[in-house]
Design an enzyme around this catalytic site. Structure first.
Site, mmCIF file in Angstrom:
data_model
loop_
_atom_site.group_PDB
_atom_site.id
_atom_site.type_symbol
_atom_site.label_atom_id
_atom_site.label_comp_id
_atom_site.label_asym_id
_atom_site.label_seq_id
_atom_site.Cartn_x
_atom_site.Cartn_y
_atom_site.Cartn_z
ATOM 1 N N ASN A 1 0.125 -12.725 2.965
ATOM 2 C CA ASN A 1 1.696 -12.715 3.318
ATOM 3 C C ASN A 1 1.715 -12.681 4.756
ATOM 4 O OD1 ASN A 1 0.762 -9.883 2.474
ATOM 5 N ND2 ASN A 1 2.336 -9.564 4.437
ATOM 6 N N HIS B 1 3.489 -5.473 -3.488
ATOM 7 C CA HIS B 1 2.024 -5.476 -3.876
ATOM 8 C C HIS B 1 1.644 -6.418 -4.818
ATOM 9 C CE1 HIS B 1 -2.057 -3.739 -4.125
ATOM 10 N NE2 HIS B 1 -2.002 -3.664 -5.541
ATOM 11 N N ALA C 1 -7.229 -7.904 1.294
ATOM 12 C CA ALA C 1 -6.067 -8.626 1.455
ATOM 13 C C ALA C 1 -5.300 -8.192 2.833
ATOM 14 C CB ALA C 1 -5.167 -8.180 0.302
ATOM 15 N N SER D 1 -7.237 -0.858 5.223
ATOM 16 C CA SER D 1 -8.524 -0.529 4.645
ATOM 17 C C SER D 1 -9.610 -0.954 5.541
ATOM 18 C CB SER D 1 -9.086 -1.161 3.567
ATOM 19 O OG SER D 1 -8.886 -2.467 3.421
ATOM 20 N N TYR E 1 -4.406 6.311 2.109
ATOM 21 C CA TYR E 1 -2.986 6.619 1.561
ATOM 22 C C TYR E 1 -2.890 7.052 0.257
ATOM 23 C CZ TYR E 1 -3.227 1.977 -0.558
ATOM 24 O OH TYR E 1 -3.458 0.949 -1.289
ATOM 25 N N GLU E 2 -3.973 6.956 -0.589
ATOM 26 C CA GLU E 2 -4.250 7.835 -1.900
ATOM 27 C C GLU E 2 -4.553 9.136 -1.699
ATOM 28 O OE1 GLU E 2 -6.240 5.008 -4.895
ATOM 29 O OE2 GLU E 2 -6.911 4.155 -2.911
#
Ligand code: HPA
Length: 270
Positions: free
Chosen positions: A230, A242, A116, A207, A88-89
Site C-alpha cells: 500500500n 490489514h 509487507a 518487523s 506490538y503483540e
C-alpha cells in the site's frame, strides 16, 4: 531476558528441528504477511508447526501461520519460517529473534527476510517489490547485547547484489530502498510518513530490523525484500487495512515466487 537465556531457547528450537530431521539448511527465508504460500514451492517438503517446538513464541495475527517448512529447491536445502511474531503483540526483542538465532545455530549462513510494507514513494504502486538496502530501526529497542553489537549495517552487499542480478536476468522489477521499522501496531500518521521520508526511508513496516540485527550478529549474511502492499498514510487518499495488506501480498505472490525460486540456490552459494 539475558542473551544467554535467548541462546538457550534458540538451542532448544534448533535441537527440536534437528530431532525432526532438519540438517543444515543452505539458505533460510522468513516469510512476511501474505507471503507464506511460497513455502509450497519446496519439493520433498516437511512442515513443522511452532507448537511442536520448545522455545518459540506463537502468533495469533491473521496471515501469520506459524510453522517451519524445509525442502529442496534448485538443488539446495531451503528452510522457510512462515509466521513471525511482532513487538506490538507484546513480545520482547528476544522473542522476536529467537527463530533466526535458531536458524543460525543449525549452521545456515544465508538468510532472506521478507515483509509487507507501506511505500513512501508515490510512483511505487501496491505490488512493487523492494530489495532492502538498509534499515532505520525506530522500534526503540534491540535484540543485541553490547558485546555482540556489530559496526554498521547488517545488510549484506554481496547477497543484495545477487538478488539484483537475478531480478534483472528474469526481468522482474526490483526497486531498492531503506526500510523503516516502527513499533506499531497502528499505521503511521501522514505527518510521521513525511518525517520518515525526510529521514531517508522508502518503505515502512513493523518487523524485520531486529531479525536482521540478530541474524547478522549470529554470523549469517542477510538480505531482504519488502512487498509494498500500500501507499503509506497520506501518500494517497486511500484508507489502509490489514486485509488489504494480506490480499496485495497474495496477488504479488507469483512474481515474488519467481524471483525467490531463482535467487535462493544462488544466495546459498555466495
Ligand atoms: N505501515 C506500516 N506497516 C505496514 C504498512 C504500512 O503502511 N503496510 C504494510 N505493513
Amino acid at each position: 531476558m539475558t542473551i544467554t537465556k535467548t541462546l538457550e531457547r534458540a538451542r532448544a528450537v534448533a535441537d527440536g528441528l534437528r530431532a525432526r530431521g532438519v540438517a543444515m539448511p543452505d539458505v533460510a527465508l522468513v516469510l512476511g504477511s501474505g507471503l507464506g504460500a511460497f513455502a509450497e514451492q519446496l519439493e520433498a517438503a516437511q512442515r513443522i508447526d511452532y507448537g511442536e517446538l520448545e522455545g518459540l513464541p506463537t502468533s495469533a495475527v491473521p496471515g501469520h501461520a506459524g510453522c517451519f517448512t524445509v525442502g529442496r529447491l534448485g538443488g539446495v536445502t531451503v528452510l522457510c519460517q512462515s509466521g513471525r511474531v511482532h513487538l506490538y503483540e507484546g513480545w520482547s526483542p528476544h522473542d522476536v529473534t529467537v527463530a533466526v538465532r535458531a536458524i543460525a545455530q543449525l549452521g545456515c549462513r544465508a538468510l532472506v527476510l521478507t515483509n509487507a510494507a507501506g511505500g513512501l514513494r508515490p510512483e511505487w504502486e501496491p505490488g512493487t517489490l523492494m530489495r532492502i538496502e538498509d534499515h532505520l530501526n525506530l522500534q526503540g529497542t534491540t535484540p543485541l547485547e553490547r558485546t555482540e553489537a556489530g559496526v554498521g549495517s547488517p545488510w549484506s552487499q554481496e547477497l543484495g547484489t545477487e538478488l539484483d542480478v537475478v531480478a534483472a536476468e528474469l526481468g522482474v522489477p526490483l526497486r531498492r530502498g531503506v526500510y523503516a521499522a516502527l513499533p506499531g501496531p497502528s499505521y503511521e500518521t501522514p505527518a510521521e510518513v513525511r518525517a520518515l521520508a525526510g529521514f531517508g526511508a522508502d518503505a515502512v513496516g513493523m518487523s524485520t530490523a531486529l531479525e536482521a540485527l540478530a541474524a547478522s550478529a549470529a554470523g549469517m549474511q542477510v538480505c531482504g525484500i519488502s512487498c509494498i502492499t500500500n501507499h503509506a498514510a497520506g501518500i494517497t487518499d486511500a484508507a489502509l487495512n490489514h486485509a488489504e495488506v494480506v490480499e496485495v501480498g497474495r496477488r504479488t505472490a507469483g512474481l515474488f515466487a519467481r524471483l525467490l525460486s531463482n535467487a535462493l540456490p544462488r544466495l546459498a552459494r555466495v
